[in-house]
Design a protein around this motif. Structure first.
Motif, PDB file in Angstrom:
ATOM      1  N   LEU A  79      23.220  24.503  19.987  1.00  0.00           N
ATOM      2  CA  LEU A  79      23.252  23.375  21.075  1.00  0.00           C
ATOM      3  C   LEU A  79      24.747  22.813  21.079  1.00  0.00           C
ATOM      4  CD1 LEU A  79      19.962  21.529  19.893  1.00  0.00           C
ATOM      5  CD2 LEU A  79      20.689  22.372  22.208  1.00  0.00           C
ATOM      6  N   VAL A  84      25.864  19.867  23.675  1.00  0.00           N
ATOM      7  CA  VAL A  84      24.590  18.890  23.360  1.00  0.00           C
ATOM      8  C   VAL A  84      24.638  18.568  21.989  1.00  0.00           C
ATOM      9  CG1 VAL A  84      22.235  18.791  23.530  1.00  0.00           C
ATOM     10  CG2 VAL A  84      23.397  20.194  25.372  1.00  0.00           C
ATOM     11  N   SER A  86      23.261  17.130  18.539  1.00  0.00           N
ATOM     12  CA  SER A  86      22.049  17.403  17.703  1.00  0.00           C
ATOM     13  C   SER A  86      22.078  16.971  16.269  1.00  0.00           C
ATOM     14  CB  SER A  86      21.496  18.763  17.795  1.00  0.00           C
ATOM     15  OG  SER A  86      22.452  19.703  17.204  1.00  0.00           O
ATOM     16  N   GLU A  97      17.217  16.646  25.644  1.00  0.00           N
ATOM     17  CA  GLU A  97      17.771  17.834  26.879  1.00  0.00           C
ATOM     18  C   GLU A  97      18.341  16.650  28.054  1.00  0.00           C
ATOM     19  OE1 GLU A  97      18.582  19.528  29.959  1.00  0.00           O
ATOM     20  OE2 GLU A  97      16.931  18.136  30.307  1.00  0.00           O
ATOM     21  N   THR A 102      14.405  14.661  28.016  1.00  0.00           N
ATOM     22  CA  THR A 102      13.325  15.066  27.063  1.00  0.00           C
ATOM     23  C   THR A 102      13.544  14.980  25.724  1.00  0.00           C
ATOM     24  OG1 THR A 102      12.190  16.037  28.803  1.00  0.00           O
ATOM     25  CG2 THR A 102      11.412  16.507  26.357  1.00  0.00           C
ATOM     26  N   VAL A 104      13.622  16.853  21.898  1.00  0.00           N
ATOM     27  CA  VAL A 104      13.088  18.164  21.654  1.00  0.00           C
ATOM     28  C   VAL A 104      13.478  17.935  20.036  1.00  0.00           C
ATOM     29  CG1 VAL A 104      13.318  20.658  21.668  1.00  0.00           C
ATOM     30  CG2 VAL A 104      13.439  19.246  23.744  1.00  0.00           C
ATOM     31  N   VAL A 162      18.212  22.805  32.487  1.00  0.00           N
ATOM     32  CA  VAL A 162      17.023  22.662  31.916  1.00  0.00           C
ATOM     33  C   VAL A 162      17.049  24.143  31.087  1.00  0.00           C
ATOM     34  CG1 VAL A 162      14.781  22.150  31.483  1.00  0.00           C
ATOM     35  CG2 VAL A 162      16.150  20.745  32.846  1.00  0.00           C
ATOM     36  N   PHE A 165      19.434  24.771  28.275  1.00  0.00           N
ATOM     37  CA  PHE A 165      19.272  24.168  27.213  1.00  0.00           C
ATOM     38  C   PHE A 165      18.171  24.713  26.565  1.00  0.00           C
ATOM     39  CE2 PHE A 165      16.473  21.394  24.811  1.00  0.00           C
ATOM     40  CZ  PHE A 165      17.228  20.499  24.152  1.00  0.00           C
ATOM     41  N   PHE A 166      17.252  25.080  26.875  1.00  0.00           N
ATOM     42  CA  PHE A 166      16.121  25.846  26.215  1.00  0.00           C
ATOM     43  C   PHE A 166      16.244  27.341  25.792  1.00  0.00           C
ATOM     44  CE2 PHE A 166      13.648  22.105  27.774  1.00  0.00           C
ATOM     45  CZ  PHE A 166      13.018  21.721  26.588  1.00  0.00           C
TER      46      PHE A 166
END
Length: 311
Positions: A79, A84, A86, A97, A102, A104, A162, A165-166
């Motif tokens: 991440l 991003v 975290s 996200e 969202t 996570v 998205v 990210f995942f």
């Protein structure tokens, strides 16, 4: 795979109590909780769903299971490479996200071990698995109780962000794609635990719940429709992507809920080849055609207004 389960979802809706009543009818197991949350369990996986108040319906949070602390460190570093933020704590890594907002959480948790369900006996040409006895479904009278949460589907105006990210951040793997439309991702041996598709607004399209077999898909849906025929959305049918049988119903908030059985299972990543699908096979193999409201839910305009108003 270091990740191993879609453990739970938290969904925001304007009327949590009214929406929760639908899922109690659906067969999820209500839990006594403190505060305003309405929580539900499945028979095999414990608590997997919560409803809390929100001005419009949307997925607020998901939790994913991981095997060991090294997995959490990997997610935290991945991440970071995406830019991003975290938070890494003992037993969890948490992030938001950015596109869909969202929350996570990846959590250290034991792998789900489901008790084996005896295979349903079917007679066929030259094959008598059930000789001189009625099908066991004739004697089933109890409610249909989902075994576990299988997957959820997110609509978003930024599907590539998205997806990144995942896949690149959290560690999901790509199972299949629908050309220019959707990507099916997994964090377990199930064919998919998350489907990301383009939409003009971020919203939750549906959640999907495993039951024992095709008869339980039909029995569960028919019991729901006996109470309220207006709950019907789409089914009975079989998907091509994932291969599962399905029946979709609509909850009072506008989210769809799916009973499914016989999902493809990927136990060896090296032996699975993702495909890019086109045409109707991107939606289903057989069954009635999907209604327009399944592809474009009737409340999309209201969701867009709600998202704009809250921004």
């Amino acid at each position: 795979m270091a990740l191993h389960q879609l453990r739970s979802l938290t969904i925001g809706v304007p009327d949590p109590a009214g929406t929760a009543a639908f899922y109690a009818d659906f067969g999820l197991i209500p839990l006594d909780t403190q505060g305003a949350a309405h929580a539900f369990a499945t028979s095999d996986a414990g608590e997997q769903l919560r409803f809390v108040h929100a001005p419009y319906r949307r997925l607020l949070a998901m939790e994913i299971g991981a095997d060991d602390p090294d997995d959490l460190g990997r997610v935290h570093r991945s991440l970071g490479r995406l830019g991003v933020p975290s938070e890494l704590r003992a037993g969890t890594v948490h992030a938001v996200e950015p596109a869909s907002r969202t929350e996570v959480t990846v959590r250290l948790a034991p792998r789900l071990s489901q008790p084996a369900v005896p295979a349903t006996a079917y007679n066929g040409p030259g094959r008598l698995e059930r000789a001189t006895v009625r099908a066991d479904v004739v004697g089933r009278t109890g409610p249909v109780v989902p075994r576990k949460l299988g997957h959820c589907v997110l609509g978003t105006p930024e599907p590539e962000a998205v997806r990144r990210f995942f896949v690149e951040g959290i560690g999901f793997k790509v199972s299949d794609e629908v050309k220019d439309t959707a990507v099916f991702l997994r964090c377990s041996a199930d064919h998919h635990n998350l489907l990301i598709q383009y939409a003009p607004v971020d919203y939750l399209h549906h959640t999907s719940w495993q039951v024992d077999d095709t008869d339980e898909v039909g029995r569960g849906a028919m019991r729901m429709l006996e109470t309220d025929p207006g709950r019907h959305v789409w089914g009975f049918g079989r998907h091509c992507i994932g291969s599962n049988f399905f029946w979709y119903l609509r909850d009072p908030a506008g989210n769809f809920a799916e009973y499914y059985s016989d999902m493809d299972t990927i136990v060896d990543d090296a032996l699975w080849s993702p495909q890019v699908w086109e045409g109707h096979k991107g939606l289903y193999l057989w069954g009635p055609p999907p209604p327009p409201s399944f592809l474009n839910p009737e409340d999309l305009a209201a969701l867009m207004a709600g998202a704009h108003g809250s921004g």
